[in-house]
Structure formats: C-alpha cells, structure tokens
Design a protein around this motif. Structure first.
Motif, PDB file in Angstrom:
ATOM      1  N   VAL A  92      30.323   7.815  43.872  1.00 18.52           N
ATOM      2  CA  VAL A  92      30.194   6.904  45.020  1.00 18.52           C
ATOM      3  C   VAL A  92      30.727   5.507  44.710  1.00 18.52           C
ATOM      4  O   VAL A  92      30.837   4.680  45.627  1.00 18.52           O
ATOM      5  CB  VAL A  92      28.718   6.811  45.458  1.00 18.52           C
ATOM      6  N   ARG A  99      33.264   7.502  48.425  1.00 15.24           N
ATOM      7  CA  ARG A  99      31.846   7.219  48.694  1.00 15.24           C
ATOM      8  C   ARG A  99      31.391   7.928  49.962  1.00 15.24           C
ATOM      9  O   ARG A  99      30.293   8.498  50.011  1.00 15.24           O
ATOM     10  CB  ARG A  99      31.635   5.715  48.827  1.00 15.24           C
ATOM     11  N   GLU A 103      28.439  10.735  49.416  1.00 14.91           N
ATOM     12  CA  GLU A 103      27.089  10.506  49.941  1.00 14.91           C
ATOM     13  C   GLU A 103      26.435  11.793  50.440  1.00 14.91           C
ATOM     14  O   GLU A 103      25.212  11.940  50.392  1.00 14.91           O
ATOM     15  CB  GLU A 103      27.139   9.475  51.075  1.00 14.91           C
TER      16      GLU A 103
END
Length: 515
Positions: A92, A99, A103
């Motif tokens: 991330v 990212r 996530e």
C-alpha cells in the motif's frame, strides 16, 4: 582550466589528503531501477493475492487432506499471517494505484485481539467513510469495511469481558456489509442481548462460522443456545469443535425449527456438547465431516453413534485427524500425537451407518481395522505415515492397514494416498523402492497409490529388459532390491512425467487425487 589547476595542485602538494576538500564524486555506473511492467490493475490484484495467500484467512473450512503438497524449495517457506501482513503493508506504500488495489486484501481479514486494537480498527473504518449519506441512509462511500470478508475475535486479554468491548465489536460488524466469515473464541459467557444482536445482524450474511467456548468453566454452560445457531440460515461451513452452549436439558428436540439447510462441511470433536448439539440439528446438505479427538470422554461412543444415526446417511467424506490440541505445530507423525487414543475408523464402516461414504481419512496409528466391507468407498487417505512402516517384512500398523485394503472389501476403491508423506523428500535410500513395492501390489487391483505430492512412483520402462520376471530380487543401478519381481509396466492412463531420478531408474506419474 579547472583540470589543469587540479594537476598543478597535485604536483605542488603531493601529500594532500583527497578527503580534505569535499568534492562530489561521479559514479562510473549508475544502477538503473527496474520499472514494474504496465499491467491492468486486475492482474496486479491476482499477483498480490497470490503473494499474500494464507489459507486460514480466506476460509474456515478444513483443508482438503488430498490437497497435494510439494517439497519446499523457497528459503522463506510458506506464507505466515505475520509475513503476509508485512507484505500487504509494503504494497500500500508503493503508489496510489497499488494502494487502491492492495486495500482490498489488506482489510479482507481482520483480527481483533484486545479492546485497544478493537477501538483502533473501529476508528479506521469510521474515518474511511464519506461524510455524506445516500438516500438509503448509508454512507455514499462505505470505506474500508466493504473489503472485510473474515473477522476473528479473541477474548484472552484484560478487559475483554467488559460490555464496552462487545459494543465496539458490534459497531465494527455493522461497518462490514460484505462479511462472510466469523471466528469467535470466547472465554466468558456472552450476554443474551449481544447474541440476539449478532443473529439479527449476521443471520442472513454469514457462510462460515467458527464458535469456540473452550475455556469457559463457569458451570460448563453459557447463554448460547441452539436457536441462536439456527438463525444463521446461509451457513455452508460450521465449526463446533469447542461448543459448550447452555444446559442440554433446555435444548429442544430435533425438529424443523432446528435446521441449517445449506451446511455442507461440519467440524466436531469428541466433546459431548459438540456431538449432542450437532445431533439435534437437521442438516439435509451435510456432506463432509471432520472429527477431532482432542477431548476424549467416556460417553462419547454412544453420542457418536447417535450423531451417525441422525446424519450418517448423508456423509460423503469423513476426516479423522491425529489427536492434538488446537494450533499444535507438531506434524501428523509426531510422537505426541501417535501415542494418544484414536478414533476407530471401523465405526464408520460397520453395518449400514454411512452407506454413501466415498472418502475416509485416518491415521496409521489408529486401531487395526476389522474385516468390514463397504460397497461405496472410493478414496482412502493415511495420515502420519513413516517410510519405516512400508517395509513388508517388518510388523507395523502401517503394513496392517495397507494389507487390509483390497477390492474384495472395497469393490469401488480407486485411490489410496499417503497424506503428508513425500517420497522424494525422504532420507531413506530405499524409500522409492519400498513405495513402488506397494504401488505394484495395488496396481494389480486397479487401485492407484500416490504419495502426499500426488505422485505414483514406478520403475522406468527402459529398465524392463534388465529385469527378469522369475527372479526373487530385482536389482536396480544403485544396488537397491525389491522383495517382489517387477514386470513390464504398461503405459498408464495418467500423464507420465520426465525421469527425475535416472540414476534410480524411477519415473513419476502425476495423477489427479480427486476421483
């Protein structure tokens, strides 16, 4: 001009230290940074999921014992939860695109171990939501909670018996609309209000549930009743190995009100409460049973028979792991496991208790099997097998079990697999020859014998002309011997792999474990 002045200064002051004046130094060769390939984000997601895969995080269902294993060649070995989390945290931080993709796997599995961590998780999920709300009253951006699929809850730390801790947990569950798996390890009796809230919130969402009340010692009863469990009508996987529940005298009898119509995989133990609770439910879709022998009791034999009378006809696969406690790091062939009492596999083969049983997995340390017959059994898995037990001239439980497997007792038998035993990784120089001896014995019955890697070992056909069918011993190039003559191998139906051990004159045949 600067270069001439530098040369002149070197001639006039030959002993001047080169580090006296801090001048920049130009590198002769600069290391070029490798730029990641330009791939679609969906491909990156697949790569990230593979790099951070841990089976316990994505499913509560017990791992299929026939899943093939391979000898580890990576120095780091298999993924662990802590190593996978470190990889997720690094992903991330690479870029915005990574990212946004990472996530999804970072918040896929949440572990709540203490009230402090629960409050941090709650703040993180709340702060990720958008301030505006939609017409339905929900946040326009659901935040990180939309990625959560599995939540594990522990109550071992100080303050975990406080009602505030349960309130924070409930708020976290409310922020996870796509939650599918819940693992709860409770050492305190839960309030009935909290149980009713869980049933109302997750009753139609959960597909897998693990409910453990193992360390509860307060009169051996809790507020958890069978009606609470029956509220989860979407369950496919249910683990009640450490279920305690309320007093069994207050449980209703087996009927339509206690029904879990979609449960296919059930995990139990010899704990009387576990067996008795499972016997009260109606489980029309039940197919797979994993029965643990971690808590032996005197009256479990009758309870097990009562369970089999209720659900034995629907069982297709039964797995009997070697006796152990939870999170036991020892392998199946550890001495601490082999010396404990085992469940007798004859219970599931005797009479007409499990007429539709197709797969049976048990330990080689189990009691010797009686000459029962079963007309539908197709696959047999043996756990905890040692190469030492494969010697035909030495008495052992492994030899006794293998000798009882024949088509006269099991006419539909197709596959026998040594779960966890990798012949190629064995340090015994006769491991391949011993395994081939048993392979040829079962080959005459049209039964495949494979090791834990899913490989059926056989001698290479090129050496067939070197072997005489009338000899009592067959010599290979490394002077190993067999106790049975080896005949010419016919071309197998499965795909024949390349000769990994030409020195041993052996070949491997990769077969599919599932029948």
């Amino acid at each position: 001009m600067l270069r001439l002045w530098t040369r002149l200064e070197e001639l006039l002051i030959p002993f001047k230290c080169v580090f006296n004046v801090p001048t920049p130094v130009r590198r002769e060769r600069e290391v070029k940074r490798r730029i990641p390939p330009d791939l679609p984000l969906e491909i990156w997601l697949e790569i990230f999921q593979f790099a951070t895969y841990v089976y316990q995080e994505v499913s509560i269902k017990p791992l299929d014992p026939f899943t093939t294993k391979q000898q580890t060649t990576n120095a780091m070995g298999a993924n662990t939860p802590s190593l996978a989390m470190r990889t997720k945290l690094a992903l991330v931080l690479v870029s915005r695109d990574w990212r946004r993709v990472s996530e999804k796997i970072l918040y896929q599995h949440l572990v709540i171990r203490s009230p402090f961590r629960a409050s941090i998780i709650l703040k993180t999920l709340q702060s990720s939501q958008s301030g505006s709300t939609s017409e339905m009253g929900q946040p326009s951006i659901p935040g990180y909670g939309q990625y959560v699929r599995h939540i594990e809850i522990f109550t071992f730390t100080r303050g975990s018996n406080d009602i505030k801790y349960l309130q924070v947990i409930f708020q976290i569950l409310q922020l996870c609309p796509n939650l599918r798996m819940l693992s709860g390890r409770w050492i305190h009796s839960l309030p009935i209000e909290f149980l009713n809230g869980l049933a109302a919130l997750l009753g139609s969402k959960l597909s897998e549930l693990y409910w453990s009340e193992r360390q509860i010692t307060d009169n051996q009863s809790t507020n958890t009743n069978l009606k609470f469990l029956s509220s989860f009508q979407s369950l496919r996987v249910l683990d009640l190995r450490h279920f305690v529940g309320s007093n069994p005298s207050s449980w209703p009898e087996r009927g339509p009100d206690l029904s879990l119509p979609l449960v296919q995989t059930l995990t139990l133990s010899l704990n009387p409460r576990s067996l008795e609770a499972a016997s009260r439910f109606r489980l029309p879709s039940l197919r797979n049973l994993t029965l643990l022998n971690s808590v032996p009791e005197d009256d479990t034999h009758d309870l097990l028979k009562s369970f089999l009378r209720a659900h034995g006809k629907s069982l297709v696969m039964i797995d009997l792991p070697t006796p152990s406690v939870d999170s036991d790091p020892d392998p199946d062939n550890a001495l601490s496991r082999r010396t404990k009492p085992h469940i007798n596999p004859d219970i599931f083969l005797a009479g007409d208790i499990c007429p539709n049983l197709e797969t049976l997995v048990f330990s080689v340390s189990s009691p010797a099997m009686q000459p029962y017959t079963h007309s539908n059994l197709r696959r047999i898995g043996l756990r905890g097998l040692h190469v030492d037990g494969l010697y035909p001239e030495k008495p052992s439980l492994t030899k006794d079990h293998l000798m009882t497997f024949n088509v006269s007792r099991f006419p539909q038998l197709q596959l026998i697999q040594t779960v966890g035993l990798l012949v190629e990784a064995s340090s015994d120089s006769l491991a391949k020859d011993l395994f081939i001896w048993w392979v040829e014995r079962f080959e005459s019955m049209d039964v495949l014998l494979v090791d834990g890697e899913g490989v059926m070992w056989a001698y290479h056909p090129e050496t067939a002309h070197e072997m005489t069918g009338t000899a009592e011993r067959v010599h290979t190039t490394n002077s190993t011997t067999l106790l049975k003559p080896v005949h010419d191998l016919e071309q197998p139906k499965a795909e024949v792999g390349h000769d990994k051990h030409p020195k041993d004159k052996c070949s491997i045949i990769n077969v599919e474990s599932s029948v």
